[in-house]
Design a protein around this motif. Structure first.
Motif, PDB file in Angstrom:
ATOM      1  N   VAL A 206      15.968   5.238  -7.936  1.00  0.00           N
ATOM      2  CA  VAL A 206      16.835   4.823  -6.830  1.00  0.00           C
ATOM      3  C   VAL A 206      16.289   5.331  -5.501  1.00  0.00           C
ATOM      4  O   VAL A 206      16.309   4.620  -4.495  1.00  0.00           O
ATOM      5  N   ASN A 207      15.784   6.546  -5.478  1.00  0.00           N
ATOM      6  CA  ASN A 207      15.218   7.061  -4.231  1.00  0.00           C
ATOM      7  C   ASN A 207      13.954   6.314  -3.834  1.00  0.00           C
ATOM      8  O   ASN A 207      13.661   6.178  -2.641  1.00  0.00           O
ATOM      9  N   LEU A 208      13.207   5.808  -4.813  1.00  0.00           N
ATOM     10  CA  LEU A 208      12.062   4.956  -4.495  1.00  0.00           C
ATOM     11  C   LEU A 208      12.541   3.667  -3.835  1.00  0.00           C
ATOM     12  O   LEU A 208      11.938   3.188  -2.861  1.00  0.00           O
ATOM     13  N   VAL A 209      13.630   3.107  -4.342  1.00  0.00           N
ATOM     14  CA  VAL A 209      14.202   1.905  -3.730  1.00  0.00           C
ATOM     15  C   VAL A 209      14.664   2.190  -2.311  1.00  0.00           C
ATOM     16  O   VAL A 209      14.480   1.366  -1.396  1.00  0.00           O
TER      17      VAL A 209
ATOM     18  N   TYR B 122      13.827   1.828   3.699  1.00  0.00           N
ATOM     19  CA  TYR B 122      13.408   2.399   4.986  1.00  0.00           C
ATOM     20  C   TYR B 122      12.386   1.493   5.658  1.00  0.00           C
ATOM     21  O   TYR B 122      12.462   1.202   6.858  1.00  0.00           O
ATOM     22  N   LEU B 123      11.409   1.081   4.859  1.00  0.00           N
ATOM     23  CA  LEU B 123      10.327   0.270   5.418  1.00  0.00           C
ATOM     24  C   LEU B 123      10.825  -1.085   5.903  1.00  0.00           C
ATOM     25  O   LEU B 123      10.334  -1.620   6.894  1.00  0.00           O
ATOM     26  N   LEU B 124      11.784  -1.644   5.196  1.00  0.00           N
ATOM     27  CA  LEU B 124      12.307  -2.946   5.593  1.00  0.00           C
ATOM     28  C   LEU B 124      13.192  -2.849   6.821  1.00  0.00           C
ATOM     29  O   LEU B 124      13.217  -3.753   7.662  1.00  0.00           O
TER      30      LEU B 124
ATOM     31  N   LEU C 234       2.839   9.274  -6.230  1.00  0.00           N
ATOM     32  CA  LEU C 234       3.473  10.581  -6.017  1.00  0.00           C
ATOM     33  C   LEU C 234       4.590  10.846  -7.015  1.00  0.00           C
ATOM     34  O   LEU C 234       4.957  12.008  -7.239  1.00  0.00           O
ATOM     35  N   LEU C 235       5.131   9.782  -7.616  1.00  0.00           N
ATOM     36  CA  LEU C 235       6.204   9.973  -8.587  1.00  0.00           C
ATOM     37  C   LEU C 235       5.699  10.568  -9.897  1.00  0.00           C
ATOM     38  O   LEU C 235       6.470  11.171 -10.639  1.00  0.00           O
TER      39      LEU C 235
ATOM     40  N   ARG D 137       0.827  -1.207   0.000  1.00  0.00           N
ATOM     41  CA  ARG D 137       0.000   0.000   0.000  1.00  0.00           C
ATOM     42  C   ARG D 137       0.862   1.257   0.000  1.00  0.00           C
ATOM     43  O   ARG D 137       0.607   2.213  -0.746  1.00  0.00           O
ATOM     44  N   ILE D 138       1.894   1.249   0.838  1.00  0.00           N
ATOM     45  CA  ILE D 138       2.781   2.413   0.907  1.00  0.00           C
ATOM     46  C   ILE D 138       3.559   2.571  -0.395  1.00  0.00           C
ATOM     47  O   ILE D 138       3.761   3.687  -0.894  1.00  0.00           O
ATOM     48  N   LEU D 139       3.992   1.444  -0.980  1.00  0.00           N
ATOM     49  CA  LEU D 139       4.723   1.507  -2.238  1.00  0.00           C
ATOM     50  C   LEU D 139       3.847   2.082  -3.345  1.00  0.00           C
ATOM     51  O   LEU D 139       4.312   2.912  -4.146  1.00  0.00           O
TER      52      LEU D 139
END
Length: 320
Positions: free
Chosen positions: A300-303, A308-310, A14-15, A6-8
């Motif tokens: 890369v910033n999305l990755v 962060y979440l992991l 937003l991208l 969901r967050i992804l």
């Protein structure tokens, strides 16, 4: 996993406006630059005013800017980056040829930077205010102050020219010779990564020191858990949030720094493609390289956001 998905999805949505903004910025910069696409296309051919006018009309250069922007976005969605004025070949073909080398250099440099930063930062934090800590801090401060191009020139002089351990430049495809590829990429990757590794080392040290001073670490060690287990399982996981933030920002430096490093080491990547396009007045190629690099930075910033979440489950709860 549902929370992560969901967050992804939210991040990906937003991208869309971000990418449209980047495309708009590049479009406007290129359209208001002094380079005329029509003159660039006919460079060296002495075109008549009628030929220039016909070219502009056929390629929509006389349309209003909003119309040209819509066509530009539509072409991008179809994978069309334009035609090179120099080679008359599609820009996407040139980018596809040069991009793999730049990605190899960037991610090899990123891997070196991460390994050096974790090793140096954790070592300095564990032995804080002692000799290893002092040595790491001196070396990292020197690395922060040393620009990548200067390190590249030093490496070429002392490791390639004087000792012959590495080639001074050029590129060997890993499919042809893995060992040759490693020899040609080692010096560029280290020259690109050392300034980033130095900055990350200082941040990792600070983050790990802050975690080591917390009560749960003293409790875990006091209960009999080996310090290396506490550091590896708990301290590093909690301490990596700030370094990951900086790492995401420094990927842009790695992608941009690759332009200079590739030029110094004569690597046929995106950097050389960009320099050649600027020198030869090829606006379509410049535009394609900039858009590709910006897209890579966003991805890369999305990755990094996913990492962060992991690393920290509390971020998943806060983002719901």
């Amino acid at each position: 996993m549902i929370a992560i998905a969901r967050i992804l999805a939210r991040r990906v949505v937003l991208l869309v406006p971000l990418m449209l903004g980047i495309v708009l910025f590049v479009f406007l910069v290129m359209r208001f630059s002094d380079v005329d696409p029509a003159s660039a296309f006919f460079q060296g051919a002495n075109p008549t005013p009628r030929q220039l006018h016909d070219f502009r009309q056929q390629n929509g250069l006389l349309d209003p800017l909003p119309v040209r922007y819509v066509h530009f976005v539509g072409d991008l969605l179809h994978g069309d980056l334009g035609i090179s004025a120099l080679t008359r070949a599609p820009v996407v073909e040139q980018v596809t040829t040069a991009l793999p080398l730049t990605l190899q250099l960037t991610f090899l440099g990123l891997g070196i930077a991460v390994v050096l930063a974790l090793t140096g930062g954790v070592t300095a934090a564990i032995y804080r205010d002692r000799l290893p800590d002092q040595l790491v801090r001196v070396v990292s401060l020197t690395g922060v102050a040393a620009p990548g191009f200067w390190l590249a020139l030093l490496m070429i002089q002392y490791l390639a020219v004087d000792r012959g351990w590495f080639p001074t430049g050029g590129y060997i495809n890993p499919a042809d010779s893995p060992s040759g590829w490693l020899r040609t990429m080692t010096l560029p990757a280290f020259a690109l990564s050392l300034p980033v590794a130095a900055q990350l080392t200082r941040i990792v040290r600070t983050a790990v020191v802050e975690e080591l001073d917390k009560d749960y670490v003293r409790t875990a060690i006091g209960s009999g858990l080996p310090p290396r287990v506490v550091v590896g399982r708990n301290v590093l996981r909690n301490a990596l949030i700030n370094p990951l933030t900086v790492l995401g920002l420094r990927v842009g430096y790695l992608l941009g720094g690759a332009v200079v490093i590739e030029t110094i080491f004569s690597l046929p990547g995106m950097g050389k493609l960009m320099i050649d396009a600027v020198q030869n007045g090829d606006p379509a190629v410049v535009q394609g390289v900039v858009l590709t690099t910006a897209t890579g930075f966003v991805v890369v910033n999305l990755v990094i956001d996913i990492l962060y979440l992991l690393v920290n489950p509390r971020l998943r709860d806060a983002a719901r």
